[in-house]
Design an enzyme around this catalytic site. Structure first.
Site, short mmCIF file in Angstrom:
data_model
loop_
_atom_site.label_atom_id
_atom_site.label_comp_id
_atom_site.label_asym_id
_atom_site.label_seq_id
_atom_site.Cartn_x
_atom_site.Cartn_y
_atom_site.Cartn_z
N HIS A 174 0.81 -1.22 0.00
CA HIS A 174 0.00 0.00 0.00
C HIS A 174 0.84 1.27 0.00
O HIS A 174 0.34 2.35 -0.30
CB HIS A 174 -1.00 0.01 1.16
CG HIS A 174 -0.43 0.33 2.50
ND1 HIS A 174 -0.10 -0.65 3.43
CD2 HIS A 174 -0.12 1.51 3.10
CE1 HIS A 174 0.35 -0.07 4.52
NE2 HIS A 174 0.36 1.24 4.35
N ASP B 18 0.08 -7.63 1.42
CA ASP B 18 0.53 -6.24 1.51
C ASP B 18 2.05 -6.14 1.52
O ASP B 18 2.64 -5.33 2.23
CB ASP B 18 -0.05 -5.56 2.76
CG ASP B 18 0.04 -4.04 2.69
OD1 ASP B 18 0.17 -3.51 1.57
OD2 ASP B 18 0.02 -3.39 3.76
N GLY C 113 3.76 6.87 7.76
CA GLY C 113 5.17 6.92 7.38
C GLY C 113 5.96 5.74 7.90
O GLY C 113 7.03 5.40 7.38
N SER D 227 4.74 2.70 7.82
CA SER D 227 4.34 1.54 7.02
C SER D 227 5.48 1.06 6.14
O SER D 227 6.13 1.84 5.44
CB SER D 227 3.15 1.90 6.13
OG SER D 227 1.99 2.06 6.89
N GLY E 288 -10.79 -24.38 -1.60
CA GLY E 288 -12.06 -24.16 -2.27
C GLY E 288 -13.25 -24.28 -1.34
O GLY E 288 -14.26 -24.92 -1.68
N VAL E 289 -13.13 -23.70 -0.15
CA VAL E 289 -14.24 -23.69 0.80
C VAL E 289 -14.43 -22.28 1.33
O VAL E 289 -13.51 -21.47 1.34
CB VAL E 289 -13.99 -24.65 1.99
CG1 VAL E 289 -13.97 -26.09 1.55
CG2 VAL E 289 -12.71 -24.28 2.74
#
Length: 478
Positions: free
Chosen positions: A117, A147, A218, A220, A276-277
């Site tokens: 981000h 992220d 800042g 992050s 796949g659940v």
């Protein structure tokens, strides 16, 4: 008179000496971060980006915070940490935006880790080193699901951080963050590990490290260090109601980040295991309705057609208690474990079904691209049926069964006011596929099961709404 006064004086002196010794002992027990900071700081970098973004337009949402008076980088940071329904709408007007973040160098030839981000949508990325020199960075790859982003700058013999082992991190352990909050380069904050394996909304594949280290806009993308000077996490998010630090910070475990970084460097994308659940948490009422001693595991609310779980025999209503011998305490534990498995590997799932434990072996698949995991849905019609829940239901059409991949179920046509169904939030258009741990095959079958529901005991119901299935519980008093 002299002797009692002397005794009193000596007692006072002894007390002062004792307090002094205690203060010295406490001072000696506090950690000294100076050596760690001197060693690690050169490898921590400031990251600034430039991008053209749509300008904001006014909104009449009274819950939306007023961000217009903030500097651009703070506004972007707060919007990232804001619920999506409170983010300001965008217009077609363009404006130039600068954002600030942090990162750290993981190899001497210039690979840098940061948050996705921080650089998302950037037209230009600038990395400022500890000697204040600035270099343009190339984006190697990003993984929005964790992220994490990998950058590359040109350089030789660059200072690097030491990579630690986040699995060995203990709750209560001292940790330290270095970053650029509000643009103040190489600011140092410290705290302790508050918890491990935290799950946050919309972050299915990251078991976050929670700390009380002061993290602000800042920070992050900056590193979280243990007392050995090793990076154990990437500071990523804060929990806030004010927009500023409130004592809850979350870091991506470095083990997760490095696995992502290595895949991005070698293949340009990240592969994850997939069952796949659709799962949900098992609360106290659900545990009671499924015959569990305590809330634990991941309740399977939906099994996707032709997915790995469907092929392996997993069924709706199964509660997955462990995967390859590792217990599933919270439902979020399952995606973490399966996500680390490779496509084609085997997963032994211990499940409880109809009150009995059994083990299913599933061949793990590869996680599809975002938005491709679920199917579509639409409405229904047929004969009516009423019942003691206070709903009128109709049969599913063959087209609806095919669209939703259902063998049975009923569609709610009407919900009576102040009925048990209304009180638990059922709506017209909801599809009920299971009631009291029994599959619904028809309106007649639904009415019969509803008629025999017990009083004053938790009863489970599986409901399909807006392409998503979930179990809810309720109690009937009469």
């Amino acid at each position: 008179m002299l002797i009692p006064r002397l005794k009193s004086y000596l007692s006072l002196v002894a007390a002062v000496l004792m307090l002094s010794q205690m203060a010295v002992a406490q001072a000696e027990a506090l950690p000294d971060f100076t050596g760690l900071v001197e060693q690690a700081s050169p490898a921590v970098v400031n990251i600034s980006t430039h991008q053209k973004m749509p300008d904001r337009v006014a909104s009449n949402n009274s819950q939306m915070p007023d961000l217009d008076g903030l500097p651009p980088q703070l506004r972007e940071f707060f919007e990232h940490n804001m619920p999506k329904n409170q983010r300001p709408p965008k217009s077609d007007r363009q404006r130039e935006v600068q954002s600030l973040g942090s990162g750290f160098i993981i190899s001497a030839d210039g690979y840098v880790l940061t948050n996705n981000h921080v650089i998302d949508g950037a037209d230009e990325i600038i990395v400022r080193l500890s000697d204040r020199s600035e270099l343009k960075a190339k984006l190697v790859g990003t993984d929005p699901r964790t992220d994490v982003a990998v950058l590359k700058i040109e350089g030789k013999d660059l200072p690097t951080v030491k990579i630690g082992n986040s699995d060995k991190l203990k709750v209560g352990e001292w940790v330290l963050a270095i970053g650029s909050p509000f643009g103040f380069d190489h600011s140092v904050t410290k705290g302790i590990v508050s918890a491990k394996g935290r799950s946050l909304p919309n972050d299915t594949y990251v078991p976050f490290i929670q700390t009380d280290v002061a993290i602000n806009p800042g920070n992050s993308g900056g590193p979280l260090f243990n007392m050995a000077g090793e990076v154990v996490g990437i500071n990523s998010q804060i929990f806030t109601r004010s927009g500023g630090f409130m004592g809850l910070s979350f870091a991506i475990p470095i083990d997760v980040a490095m696995d992502v970084a290595n895949q991005l460097k070698t293949g340009g994308k990240v592969s994850r295991g997939w069952l796949g659940v659709v799962i949900q948490e098992v609360n106290k009422d659900l545990a009671e309705s499924f015959g569990l001693d305590k809330p634990a595991g991941a309740l399977v609310a939906q099994v996707l057609e032709n997915g790995p779980a469907a092929k392996g025999g997993v069924q709706v209503g199964d509660v997955i208690l462990s995967a390859n011998g590792q217990p599933i305490v919270m439902s979020a534990d399952l995606p973490h474990l399966v996500g680390n498995m490779k496509d084609g590997s085997k997963a032994d799932l211990e499940v409880i079904r109809d009150g009995k434990r059994q083990t299913l072996t599933v061949t793990v698949g590869a996680l599809p691209e975002e938005g491709q995991e679920m199917g579509a849905s639409d409405g229904g019609s047929a004969a009516r049926s009423s019942n003691r829940l206070g709903v009128s239901v109709v049969e599913l059409t063959d087209e609806q069964k095919k669209t939703w991949d259902l063998k049975g179920g009923v569609v709610i046509k009407d919900v009576e006011d102040d009925s048990p169904a209304a009180r638990i939030g059922l709506q017209s258009g909801d599809v009920i596929t299971h009631l009291d741990n029994q599959a619904i095959t028809s309106t007649k079958n639904f009415t019969e099961i509803a008629k025999g529901l017990p009083k004053n005991r938790s009863v489970s119901m599986r409901v399909l709404r807006d392409k998503r299935a979930s179990f809810i519980t309720f109690k009937l008093s009469e």
